[in-house]
Design an enzyme around this catalytic site. Structure first.
Site, PDB file in Angstrom:
ATOM      1  N   HIS A  37      11.421  -9.221   0.371  1.00 18.38           N
ATOM      2  CA  HIS A  37      12.445  -8.807  -0.594  1.00 18.38           C
ATOM      3  C   HIS A  37      13.657  -9.752  -0.614  1.00 18.38           C
ATOM      4  O   HIS A  37      14.643  -9.474  -1.288  1.00 18.38           O
ATOM      5  CB  HIS A  37      12.937  -7.364  -0.348  1.00 18.38           C
ATOM      6  CG  HIS A  37      11.843  -6.335  -0.447  1.00 18.38           C
ATOM      7  ND1 HIS A  37      12.068  -5.036  -0.819  1.00 18.38           N
ATOM      8  CD2 HIS A  37      10.513  -6.420  -0.242  1.00 18.38           C
ATOM      9  CE1 HIS A  37      10.917  -4.360  -0.816  1.00 18.38           C
ATOM     10  NE2 HIS A  37       9.967  -5.190  -0.465  1.00 18.38           N
ATOM     11  N   ASP A  47       1.726  -4.060   6.886  1.00 17.95           N
ATOM     12  CA  ASP A  47       2.850  -4.226   5.953  1.00 17.95           C
ATOM     13  C   ASP A  47       4.167  -3.963   6.670  1.00 17.95           C
ATOM     14  O   ASP A  47       5.072  -3.322   6.135  1.00 17.95           O
ATOM     15  CB  ASP A  47       2.663  -3.263   4.772  1.00 17.95           C
ATOM     16  CG  ASP A  47       3.604  -3.573   3.623  1.00 17.95           C
ATOM     17  OD1 ASP A  47       4.176  -4.683   3.590  1.00 17.95           O
ATOM     18  OD2 ASP A  47       3.798  -2.691   2.763  1.00 17.95           O
ATOM     19  N   ASP A  64       5.212 -10.380   1.866  1.00 18.47           N
ATOM     20  CA  ASP A  64       5.089  -8.972   1.468  1.00 18.47           C
ATOM     21  C   ASP A  64       4.332  -8.868   0.157  1.00 18.47           C
ATOM     22  O   ASP A  64       4.927  -8.894  -0.891  1.00 18.47           O
ATOM     23  CB  ASP A  64       6.488  -8.356   1.338  1.00 18.47           C
ATOM     24  CG  ASP A  64       6.453  -6.876   1.022  1.00 18.47           C
ATOM     25  OD1 ASP A  64       5.403  -6.261   1.213  1.00 18.47           O
ATOM     26  OD2 ASP A  64       7.478  -6.352   0.578  1.00 18.47           O
ATOM     27  N   ASP A  80       1.151  -5.748  -5.457  1.00 21.88           N
ATOM     28  CA  ASP A  80       2.398  -5.867  -6.217  1.00 21.88           C
ATOM     29  C   ASP A  80       3.503  -6.492  -5.367  1.00 21.88           C
ATOM     30  O   ASP A  80       3.462  -6.437  -4.139  1.00 21.88           O
ATOM     31  CB  ASP A  80       2.853  -4.486  -6.735  1.00 21.88           C
ATOM     32  CG  ASP A  80       3.054  -3.461  -5.628  1.00 21.88           C
ATOM     33  OD1 ASP A  80       2.182  -3.360  -4.731  1.00 21.88           O
ATOM     34  OD2 ASP A  80       4.079  -2.761  -5.633  1.00 21.88           O
ATOM     35  N   GLU A 110       2.808  -0.349  -4.625  1.00 17.14           N
ATOM     36  CA  GLU A 110       3.356   0.069  -3.324  1.00 17.14           C
ATOM     37  C   GLU A 110       4.874   0.068  -3.339  1.00 17.14           C
ATOM     38  O   GLU A 110       5.513   0.919  -2.738  1.00 17.14           O
ATOM     39  CB  GLU A 110       2.845  -0.858  -2.215  1.00 17.14           C
ATOM     40  CG  GLU A 110       3.154  -0.368  -0.807  1.00 17.14           C
ATOM     41  CD  GLU A 110       4.532  -0.742  -0.279  1.00 17.14           C
ATOM     42  OE1 GLU A 110       5.007  -0.106   0.668  1.00 17.14           O
ATOM     43  OE2 GLU A 110       5.171  -1.672  -0.819  1.00 17.14           O
ATOM     44  N   GLU A 111       5.445  -0.885  -4.070  1.00 14.19           N
ATOM     45  CA  GLU A 111       6.896  -1.066  -4.019  1.00 14.19           C
ATOM     46  C   GLU A 111       7.661  -0.009  -4.811  1.00 14.19           C
ATOM     47  O   GLU A 111       8.862   0.153  -4.644  1.00 14.19           O
ATOM     48  CB  GLU A 111       7.278  -2.466  -4.535  1.00 14.19           C
ATOM     49  CG  GLU A 111       6.679  -3.618  -3.733  1.00 14.19           C
ATOM     50  CD  GLU A 111       7.294  -3.774  -2.350  1.00 14.19           C
ATOM     51  OE1 GLU A 111       8.196  -2.988  -1.992  1.00 14.19           O
ATOM     52  OE2 GLU A 111       6.868  -4.680  -1.620  1.00 14.19           O
TER      53      GLU A 111
END
Ligand code: ZN
Length: 418
Positions: A394, A191, A128, A96, A162-163
């Site tokens: 991000h 990560d 990411d 994701d 995960e986010e």
């Protein structure tokens, strides 16, 4: 370096263009969580399965967490494994991505139309966590193609969600398959990391985000006695909490950067929108990152006691109503597990792999927090976080360096054989 090692690393070099295409391929499929209004990870998972189906993995499994909001009504987690050895090296990445944010700030390309420029692949999810995801797959491919004798099997887990909390991702995988990852296995979560690849994360601080809401009574600023100024109480509470918490939790641990617990006032808002209006409501947020040696319950107790003290100090009765009214909202809380030992096998083997591939020594330490490694450490499974990234996650114009994509894959490929 042995001949076998050199063969593996050369093999990965030969994949370079294929790796770039594979990363661009998956960037084109957004995979944003339904929590952010997105479609989920199903299409991306299907695409990845297509890419790897003929590579020769011993097994490719899908662990689907049901989620009616997502495309296909599931949040998929892919499990790929190769090798017959009991002990495993696991590499866990996530499929994701976060939403692109302000599109106007994407000046190099649009978020989901990846391009290569000056050795970097731009697009949302490139760093990411697409870079590591692709690196881990091609590390396994090299071991398969070169028919290398493994010391440990390799397991690749590509998780969803995960986010936004991992409920449908690693948390779901670990709950439905509690025996999958054993405490004797080696787990890498690629990560997080820094630009030259010299930092391995083994510990994290507890995280506590608190919103303080102070209710007063709005009134014209020329007649303050008719109302109750929420801002006055809020400002006093904020500045005193800031001082008291920093002076109470003073322990230092050199594993962390910075080595102490941090208590930072971040957002603040008053309900007043005019210079002459006394606000009836004031809010501020505290971001606390606390060393694992302290318990968050104790921190909370300290804060509650002080909130009561300030409330009593300012207490007033306006037309039969008691002020201030102070509430605390917990925006996020994550209690840090015990750190992974810097002497654990996963850290030792990872350090030698990085030394062989990059020729550098690594520093082992802790960060402010928040990867899925915490879920494993909580279960007593030692996990290390490492990758080589410029930390553009991000952000607009997120990118992955192609050199890092290839070089990290080389490091991953050595973990099952060192
Ligand atoms: Zn990530």
């Amino acid at each position: 370096m042995s001949q076998e090692h050199e063969r593996i690393l050369r093999r990965i070099d030969s994949y370079r263009d294929e790796m770039v295409e594979a990363l661009k391929d998956i960037i084109r499929i957004p995979a944003i969580s339904p929590d952010y209004g997105g479609e989920g990870e199903k299409r991306k998972a299907d695409r990845i399965k297509k890419i790897v189906e003929s590579w020769g993995f011993d097994s490719i499994e899908e662990i689907n967490a049901p989620d009616d909001r997502a495309e296909g009504k599931v949040r998929p987690n892919l499990l790929l494994s190769y090798g017959k050895q009991e002990r495993k090296v696991w590499i866990i990445s996530h499929m994701d991505v976060v939403p692109p944010g302000d599109l106007a700030k994407w000046s190099i390309t649009s978020p989901f139309e990846p391009i290569v420029k000056e050795g970097k692949i731009y697009g949302r999810g490139s760093e990411d966590n697409g870079q590591s995801l692709i690196s881990s797959l091609f590390a396994a491919k090299a071991l398969i193609d070169e028919r290398i004798d493994l010391k440990r099997s390799i397991g690749i887990i590509l998780v969803s969600d995960e986010e936004t909390g991992s409920k449908y991702g690693l948390d779901y995988v670990l709950k439905t398959r509690p025996d999958l990852i054993k405490p004797s296995d080696l787990v890498l979560v690629p990560d997080g990391g820094i630009g030259d690849g010299s930092f391995i994360e083994v510990a994290e601080k507890s995280i506590l985000w608190l919103k303080f809401i102070i209710e007063g009574k709005q009134v014209h600023a020329s007649l303050p006695d008719k109302g109750f100024n929420a801002h006055r109480v809020g400002a006093s509470l904020a500045s005193n909490l800031d001082r008291i918490l920093s002076n109470t939790y003073t322990m230092e641990d050199k594993l962390f950067e910075p080595p102490r617990s941090t208590f930072e006032l971040t957002m603040a808002r008053s309900s007043s929108d005019s210079p002459n209006i006394i606000p009836g409501r004031y809010e501020f947020v505290l971001d606390a990152r606390v060393l694992p040696n302290y318990r968050l319950d104790d921190v909370m107790e300290k804060i509650n006691t002080y909130v009561k003290f300030i409330g009593d100090m300012f207490e007033a009765n306006i037309n039969g109503e008691k002020y201030p009214k102070i509430r605390i909202e917990v925006l996020q809380r994550s209690d840090a597990p015990q750190p992974t030992s810097p002497e654990s096998d996963v850290v030792k083997i990872l350090r030698s792999a990085i030394k062989l591939v990059r020729g550098i020594d690594t520093r082992v330490g802790g960060i402010g927090g928040g990867t899925v490694a915490a879920l494993l450490r909580k279960r007593g499974i030692p996990a290390a976080v490492w990758s080589t990234i410029d930390e553009t996650a991000h952000q607009p114009n997120e990118y992955a360096k192609i050199d890092n994509l290839v070089s990290d894959s080389k490091v991953f490929s050595l973990l099952p054989i060192l």
